[in-house]
Design an enzyme around this catalytic site. Structure first.
Site, mmCIF file in Angstrom:
data_model
loop_
_atom_site.group_PDB
_atom_site.id
_atom_site.type_symbol
_atom_site.label_atom_id
_atom_site.label_comp_id
_atom_site.label_asym_id
_atom_site.label_seq_id
_atom_site.Cartn_x
_atom_site.Cartn_y
_atom_site.Cartn_z
ATOM 1 N N HIS A 183 -4.299 -33.566 17.607
ATOM 2 C CA HIS A 183 -3.137 -34.363 18.002
ATOM 3 C C HIS A 183 -2.003 -33.480 18.486
ATOM 4 O O HIS A 183 -0.854 -33.904 18.520
ATOM 5 C CB HIS A 183 -2.706 -35.239 16.822
ATOM 6 N N LYS A 197 9.470 -0.921 14.359
ATOM 7 C CA LYS A 197 10.060 -0.565 13.057
ATOM 8 C C LYS A 197 11.153 0.483 13.254
ATOM 9 O O LYS A 197 12.237 0.384 12.682
ATOM 10 C CB LYS A 197 8.987 0.029 12.135
ATOM 11 N N GLU A 247 10.604 -4.652 4.471
ATOM 12 C CA GLU A 247 10.699 -6.065 4.072
ATOM 13 C C GLU A 247 10.357 -6.210 2.585
ATOM 14 O O GLU A 247 11.057 -6.879 1.819
ATOM 15 C CB GLU A 247 9.732 -6.922 4.889
ATOM 16 N N GLY A 252 -4.789 -1.808 4.961
ATOM 17 C CA GLY A 252 -3.982 -2.929 4.467
ATOM 18 C C GLY A 252 -4.614 -4.285 4.733
ATOM 19 O O GLY A 252 -4.712 -5.133 3.850
ATOM 20 N N ARG A 253 -5.104 -4.508 5.947
ATOM 21 C CA ARG A 253 -5.645 -5.830 6.291
ATOM 22 C C ARG A 253 -7.056 -6.037 5.756
ATOM 23 O O ARG A 253 -7.657 -7.092 5.978
ATOM 24 C CB ARG A 253 -5.583 -6.048 7.805
ATOM 25 N N LYS A 280 0.838 -1.204 0.000
ATOM 26 C CA LYS A 280 0.000 0.000 0.000
ATOM 27 C C LYS A 280 0.873 1.255 0.000
ATOM 28 O O LYS A 280 0.676 2.156 -0.791
ATOM 29 C CB LYS A 280 -0.920 -0.031 1.222
ATOM 30 N N GLU A 292 -4.532 -6.752 14.912
ATOM 31 C CA GLU A 292 -4.048 -5.431 14.509
ATOM 32 C C GLU A 292 -5.197 -4.423 14.573
ATOM 33 O O GLU A 292 -4.982 -3.230 14.797
ATOM 34 C CB GLU A 292 -3.431 -5.477 13.102
#
Ligand code: F6P
Length: 532
Positions: A369, A497, A200, A252-253, A194, A338
């Site tokens: 399990h 950050k 990253e 963004g999400r 965005k 978030e």
């Protein structure tokens, strides 16, 4: 506002909710949106508790805030933005006006551009230096990765385009592993960000560019970008014809419905992608129009609020009995944590109740399990959320699917019923006697009375996946409004950050550790001696 609910909980909290389950409760404490069912009968919520929860919706003005969100009001107050991811799937819902401008023509035009590009990639009209695109690499992180990655996996049975890979982590192992399996001359790299500044993503994008540049003459021609920052995508060298933009009112999400969904669209095709949008649009319509007692997002939010803010259960397990949804818990971790992991309300005052819960999970039956031991016998109650399809996509293995469904239903039943000491003793009678029988039996007691909800649907089609994701988005919205927080900012990710940027020269040895605390300095020292 919370007192009545807490008082009610104090009165009923210890009863066994199994005793509430007469014939009528399953119908009364469930609701449907289209052919999706939400069952919350296996909880301790009764008619009084539910009425008090509905009061929360009225007292906090959820209906008016919902309408304000859909109408484009700037409800993301700390960033001064509208929250309009709903416009991205508003395929035929009419105008949506932001600051006096109808945004729908541009949204639909971008969708058409995406569809034209996706079709060209899929049929070979858009090709790489070496011919038809065989691999697509989506480079993004957070909302620019989790949504499309989760959905591409979930819709694998509909996947008839090139292979899609998702690279997110700045750990070079992530991108190196993907690049190793791709031919640069037939690979399309999609840089999804965005802001087009995320360290990253930009680091991985430059790594991919360098990798491609070793073989491909015009690397820019095999790159596309998904971003709100047209100036930055141009600086990176990506032609505007392959830049798919969106507005800052898409968080963004919440962004997989638009350009950030391009890799998914290339994988499953534009028609299936539109079906995915239609599923979400159907849930939008349901959320806007269904009465609260029939409204799936509102009910799911209220059940969560009951378990977290009222009963005090700090975590919630999301347990899809649908292997295709194996990335759903990771996706929901960002969507929910978030959005609603905030300590202050919209006015900046401290919250008086806990923020949204810790969300975690794994698909069933694998989790059975692994961590179900704790869910059944641990000392903390973990409310569970099961998702299950009536049918898989493997018609010839339907009996195996029936076994999966039986396991899902068995777990919610076991969590509710438990097994008391007498029943445990009876199971062991004949094997042990006296004190040893008692001791052994105690290890086999299940407390039960552990709540769960189940979301059931016919089959995980693109439409149904759209319904599910939209259901969770609006659940987050309702929870955020009731808590009085801003679900649409994420200031809590900033400090780490900033410190990472400051620490990079320290790790590299260009700067000393004198400004660092003793622990951080010692860790840097250890890692430097070990070769960082
Ligand atoms: O750091 C958090 C975050 O801002 C998320 O909210 C977002 O989804 C992610 O980073 C990626 O951001 P971008 O799409 O701008 O690269």
């Amino acid at each position: 506002m919370w007192n009545d609910l807490k008082k009610h909980h104090a009165q009923v909290g210890h009863r066994r909710f199994e005793t509430l389950l007469d014939g009528a409760r399953a119908a009364d404490f469930s609701a449907q949106a289209g052919d999706m069912l939400l069952d919350y009968a296996k909880t301790n919520i009764d008619a009084t508790g539910r009425a008090l929860l509905f009061d929360l919706l009225a007292q906090t003005g959820v209906a008016a805030k919902r309408d304000a969100m859909f109408a484009g009001a700037p409800i993301n107050e700390t960033e001064g933005r509208a929250v309009l991811h709903t416009a991205l799937r508003n395929l035929d819902g009419g105008p949506v006006v932001v600051d006096g401008v109808d945004v729908m023509p541009e949204v639909l035009q971008t969708l058409d551009r995406m569809a034209a590009f996706a079709a060209a990639v899929r049929d070979g009209r858009f090709a790489g230096q070496g011919g038809k695109i065989t691999d697509v690499i989506n480079i993004g992180i957070g909302g620019s990765d989790l949504g499309p990655a989760m959905a591409t996996l979930a819709l694998a049975p509909y996947h008839d385009g090139p292979r899609c890979h998702f690279v997110s982590n700045v750990d070079p192992a992530d991108i190196a592993g993907v690049l190793r399996g791709c031919d640069p001359t037939t690979t399309l790299v999609i840089v999804a960000s965005k802001t087009f500044t995320t360290i990253e993503t930009m680091t991985n994008a430059r790594t991919a560019q360098a990798w491609m540049g070793q073989t491909v003459r015009d690397t820019g021609a095999q790159f596309a970008a998904l971003s709100t920052a047209a100036d930055k995508t141009a600086d990176f060298g990506i032609d505007p014809s392959r830049v798919f933009g969106f507005a800052d009112w898409v968080g963004g999400r919440y962004s997989m419905w638009g350009p950030i969904g391009l890799s998914l669209m290339i994988a499953i095709g534009p028609d299936a992608f539109r079906a995915f949008l239609r599923g979400a649009q159907a849930m939008d319509v349901h959320f806007k129009s269904a009465a609260w007692h029939e409204n799936l997002p509102a009910l799911l939010a209220l059940v969560g609020i009951w378990h977290n803010q009222v009963c005090g259960h700090a975590t919630r397990a999301v347990l899809p009995y649908d292997n295709l949804l194996s990335r759903l818990p990771a996706y929901l971790q960002q969507l929910e944590m978030e959005s609603n992991g905030k300590g202050v309300n919209m006015d900046g005052a401290d919250l008086t109740v806990p923020s949204g819960p810790v969300v975690w999970g794994e698909p069933g039956t694998n989790g059975q399990h692994a961590f179900y031991q704790l869910i059944h016998q641990g000392t903390r109650v973990v409310p569970c959320e099961f998702l299950v399809a009536a049918r898989g996509h493997e018609d010839d293995l339907h009996h195996q699917h029936q076994l999966l469904v039986a396991n899902c239903l068995a777990q919610s039943e076991a969590l509710m019923r438990g097994r008391d000491l007498n029943a445990a003793r009876a199971k062991l009678a004949g094997k042990f006697t006296g004190a040893e029988l008692d001791r052994q039996a105690r290890h086999r007691v299940f407390p039960g009375n552990r709540p769960s909800v189940t979301i059931a649907y016919p089959q995980l089609t693109p439409f149904v996946l759209g319904q599910i994701i939209c259901l969770y988005e609006h659940r987050v919205f309702v929870e955020g409004v009731v808590l009085g927080i801003n679900s649409y900012d994420q200031w809590g990710v900033e400090l780490g950050k900033e410190l990472a940027t400051a620490l990079q020269p320290v790790v590299e040895g260009v700067q000393g550790t004198q400004d660092k605390d003793g622990s951080t300095a010692a860790l840097v020292g250890f890692l430097q001696r070990a070769g960082v």
